[in-house]
Structures are given as C-alpha cells and as structure tokens.
Design a protein around this motif. Sequence first.
Motif, PDB file in Angstrom:
ATOM      1  N   ARG A 104      -6.802   0.434  -1.956  1.00 34.28           N
ATOM      2  CA  ARG A 104      -6.668  -0.642  -2.943  1.00 34.28           C
ATOM      3  C   ARG A 104      -5.751  -1.746  -2.413  1.00 34.28           C
ATOM      4  N   GLY A 105      -4.633  -1.351  -1.832  1.00 37.08           N
ATOM      5  CA  GLY A 105      -3.686  -2.340  -1.336  1.00 37.08           C
ATOM      6  C   GLY A 105      -4.242  -3.164  -0.195  1.00 37.08           C
TER       7      GLY A 105
ATOM      8  N   ALA B   3       0.817  -1.216   0.000  1.00 33.46           N
ATOM      9  CA  ALA B   3       0.000   0.000   0.000  1.00 33.46           C
ATOM     10  C   ALA B   3       0.848   1.262   0.000  1.00 33.46           C
TER      11      ALA B   3
ATOM     12  N   ILE C 238       3.854   1.447  -1.066  1.00 32.16           N
ATOM     13  CA  ILE C 238       4.777   1.249  -2.184  1.00 32.16           C
ATOM     14  C   ILE C 238       6.161   0.834  -1.680  1.00 32.16           C
TER      15      ILE C 238
ATOM     16  N   CYS D 288      -6.905   5.503  -3.835  1.00 36.51           N
ATOM     17  CA  CYS D 288      -5.439   5.560  -3.816  1.00 36.51           C
ATOM     18  C   CYS D 288      -4.872   4.187  -3.458  1.00 36.51           C
ATOM     19  N   SER D 289      -3.563   4.090  -3.416  1.00 34.81           N
ATOM     20  CA  SER D 289      -2.903   2.807  -3.167  1.00 34.81           C
ATOM     21  C   SER D 289      -3.213   2.259  -1.782  1.00 34.81           C
TER      22      SER D 289
END
Length: 584
Positions: free
Chosen positions: A471-472, A322, A324, A467-468
Amino acid sequence: MAEGIQLKKGRFSAKLSEALRAYYRPISEDPVLLGARLNQKNIQSNSIFYRVSKGPALLGWVVYDPETSTIEELVPSPPYSLKKIVVQMLDALIAAETQVSAHVLASDTEKYAELLAYGFRPVRSFNDKGLAFVGMELSTSVLLHKLKNKKPARPYRKQEKVAIEKVPETQTPAEIKESLTRLLAKLGGIDTFVAKGQTVVIKPNIVSDHGLKDGVLKPGIVTDIRVVQALVELLLPIAKQVIIAEGSSINRSETAKMFALYGYDRLVDLDPKKVKLVDLNTDKLIEKPVPAGKRMRSRKIPVTLDKADVIINLPVLKNHFAAIASLAIKNLQGAMPPLEKYMSHFFGLWQNLVNIHHLIKPQLTIIDGLCGQEDFGPVSGTPKTMNLLIAGANPVAVDATAMRVMGLEPSASPPVFLAYMQGLGPIEKKQIKVLGPAITQVRQVFKQPQIDVRGGKDLRIHSGEACSGCRGYLHFVLAKLRKDDPEHPGQRVIDRSLACKANIFLGPTMNRAINSAEVNLFMGLCQQQHAALGKHLAGCPPHAEVIVNAVYGLFPGLEKPKYADETEEAKLGKLLEEILNVFL
C-alpha cells in the motif's frame, strides 16, 4: 500457539511412515515418488518432526527444516483429512516459527490448493531426486495477520536499557556533545561499548540529497552531522580507527557526493590518520549464511562492517510510509550493497531487514532526535523538532522506545514486530528500562502519512487486505500521478483516458474477478499466483522503480520520474534486469 493445539517435536515413526503412505497412495503409485517421500533417508537429516495434536487427538505431522525454515511435509493422521486440519497445523507452526516457506510436490494438487488458500504463493519450480516440486512463500500480509497480538514462542528474557537525553533547544555543537556524553553515561559511558585500540564503524542515515536542496537544509532526513562529529570526538581518544560508512539508497553510486553535500568529508579533518569515510555501495563483499534461511539463504555484506570491532548505528527519528518507522532496524538497509538492496525487496523486505541484523550486529544504537520527520517520511515528510537523543544496546528495544516517543505502537512497524517475534529483542514496556526522562515527558505524536491507493478514471485499484508495504509503495507512485495534467488542463494525470481499462491487484484476497480483456497488473508476492494472467510486479513489496515502470507504462508518452542522472538510471536498469532473472 493456535488455540488448543500442541506442537511437539517427535521422530520419524512407523505411524508417520504409514500416514505418509496413506496420504500419497491416492496421488501416485510411482515407486520413485513413494520411495522419496516414505524413506527417512530422503528427508533432510536436520528435519524436525512436529507432532500436532489437540487434546488427546493426534491431528498429524509437520516435517520442518529449521535451517531453511521450510515445510517439507504436512501429513494428516487418519482419519483426518488434510483439508480439515491444515489451517490448525499451519497456525501452530507459524506461531512457533513465524516466517516459513513450503516445498510441495507438483503432483500434489490438494496440498498446493490448501497452501494457496491459506496464503502461500508459488515462487519457483525445481526438481529433486527425480521429482518436480513447487517452492512456496507465505504472504507477509497473511503472516502479520496470523501473528497479530501473539507473543514470541521463544521470548527475549533479558531486560534492556534505553537512555533518553534532552538536548537544549539552542543545539550548539558543544551542547550536543555534552548531551551525547550524558546519554552514554546513563548506559555506562562510551568505554562500555568501545575498548582501547578497536576499530569503530559509525553507520549514519544519508539516504539521499533530499535533505539539502538548492543550499537549503531540511532537517530530519539524514543524520545530523553535529551528532556524528560529537560521537567521533568522543571516540578518537579510545578507538584505533573511526570509519563513517554509508551506502546511499537513492543515488546509489554517489555516496561520496552525499558525504560532500552534507559536509561529512570534513569530519576526516578531525584526525586524518584515524578517521575515514567508506562507501558501502562499492565496498568489497563477503557472503554470509542467514540463520534459519528465512526468505534468503545468504546475504553479501560489506567487508568494512564484517571486520569492524564495534558498529554504532546512528539513524534519524522519522516515519516511513511503508515500514511505519525508519529507525535502527530499517537503517541497516543502507548498509547493504545495491544489488542486495534490491534483493531485500524481491525476496521480502521486512524479513530481510531482520536477517541483516543477524549478520551485522551493532553494539550500540543512537537515534538522532534533534529534529525528526513526521508525515510522509523517510525523505518527503515534515521536520519535527524534538531536541532528543535516544540510545541503547538492543536495536529492537531502542526502536520500541523511540516509536513510543513518536506516539506509535512498536508492533505497528512490520520489521520491528518481526524482529521481536523472532527473538531479537523486546518491545514490552516491562522488558525495557528507560533511563532519563519518562517517555510521557518527551512524547510528541508524529503525524502519520495518509496512504491513498485510489486509482483514476480508467485505472482501478483492488487492495484486498494488502499490508503497509504494498500500500505504501503503491501510494508513493500514484501520488506522482495526482498532479495537474499539462496536456489536459483541469484534470489530473491519473484521470487520463487509457487505451484499455487497467487494474492493479494487491493483497492476498481478491474482491473482483479478473477480466482478461483489460490490462491487469498483479503486485507483489500476494498476487504471484496470477502472474501468467497479466503483468506481475515481483517483490514483497515490489521496489518503487518496479512499480513506476509498470504504472507509467499504462500512460503512453508520460515521462517517468528519475532518481539520478542517466548513467545512474542505466545502472539501476541493469540491476533490475539481473535481479528479475534471479527471482524468476
């Protein structure tokens, strides 16, 4: 700054007072309301009165409280309407202040609607001076979109140094210590950071037991004990005391077991009088105010870290599904006690990782890159041998350099990007002097996790520009349901028939109408405004356990995954209940 828009500090003027009167008169003639909003004495004493203009035209004013990063007023300048200029005003403010919140009169339905359309979400109701207000927070997805390709309004001026050192492939303890010594020599040596007689706290990454299962070591998950031992040996001749401190993030009450599992308890034998281990999850706490009060006004931090003369942050070179990358900025999440870990999620994980760095300030960051972790990090990825050590004084610069070594752009990580935008350090190449081999000589592109938020036969996912983070974390849970279904051979668990079709909405935009006849889960801050229309999963992003509880609840009889033993699970449940009560 928004194109062509100027944001300048002004004062509470007669013109502003008249604009406030013109704006509020159609809303209410209530003398309490008018007195509260039109009297400068009732505005926060430290408020900034921003004049917003475009060329010679005055568009309006933003009354802003810098101590809490809160918009107290948005006022159009006649003849402009709020609807016409609100986006320009907010864009300009966010470019200057990044993460902001807003207080809106409950009776001011126009302003509420405009802020909602922009990306603010209602998080609480409160009363002040006899008036009802709605507190709103800005969607992280919207914030990151608005800040994309922007530069900090208050740029970090200093050029930072980040050192890189190659470690021999054989990685013997002696070679690791020699490599660490050379690494630190590039930065002036260990005594540049530690003075004689100081207490030093080393914060490694010992997130969980995933790095050693059934006696088999899986590198790249926790900080390699050989790096920690080498560092302790370098510190012992200088430091008065060396403390190795961690608060494991998964088995939260079992940090001592994690120390023992990975052999950290043996480090005390190097000098039992000077070396000790501390579980930050059970340490005494001290409450500290958060500068600018973004998302949270204060945080409780362990006393061990507050009293340390020097803190050395020692993360691993690895991906995060999430964030990165899980490097210096992310590693201090493990420095927070369990309830604070939850609160980071519920009140905004990325911003709160930045907030932590205002309160816990490592003097040195050393990234263990002996073996990194690519793909689905931070605990379920694939080891990637790198034979590297990376170090520097500024955590943002170190993370930026490490991410480039991993083949990533620093701005791709939300917490690193926000730390940069809020002036904690540089990510630009020209602002970072790399000492040692060039990044191009050591770069190895880390495989990134493939995030899949598709649903099943009766479970549909609607991820409108999420956003990530959301989603993550949603992928993390859904992936567990994509296994073979023991009750229905030949199909996956996620494709089971449900009693009622279900939807999970995430992200700030809606690409499907809400059907009240179906089960609806609304995920995160971005969907906060729909909380009353179904089940809301609070957080930004919601904690994995919150998502697990909600999603697994759609599948009757399906056993939820456990993160620890039953005793620990009960503790986690109580913490969730406590923080939800605070949040709601």
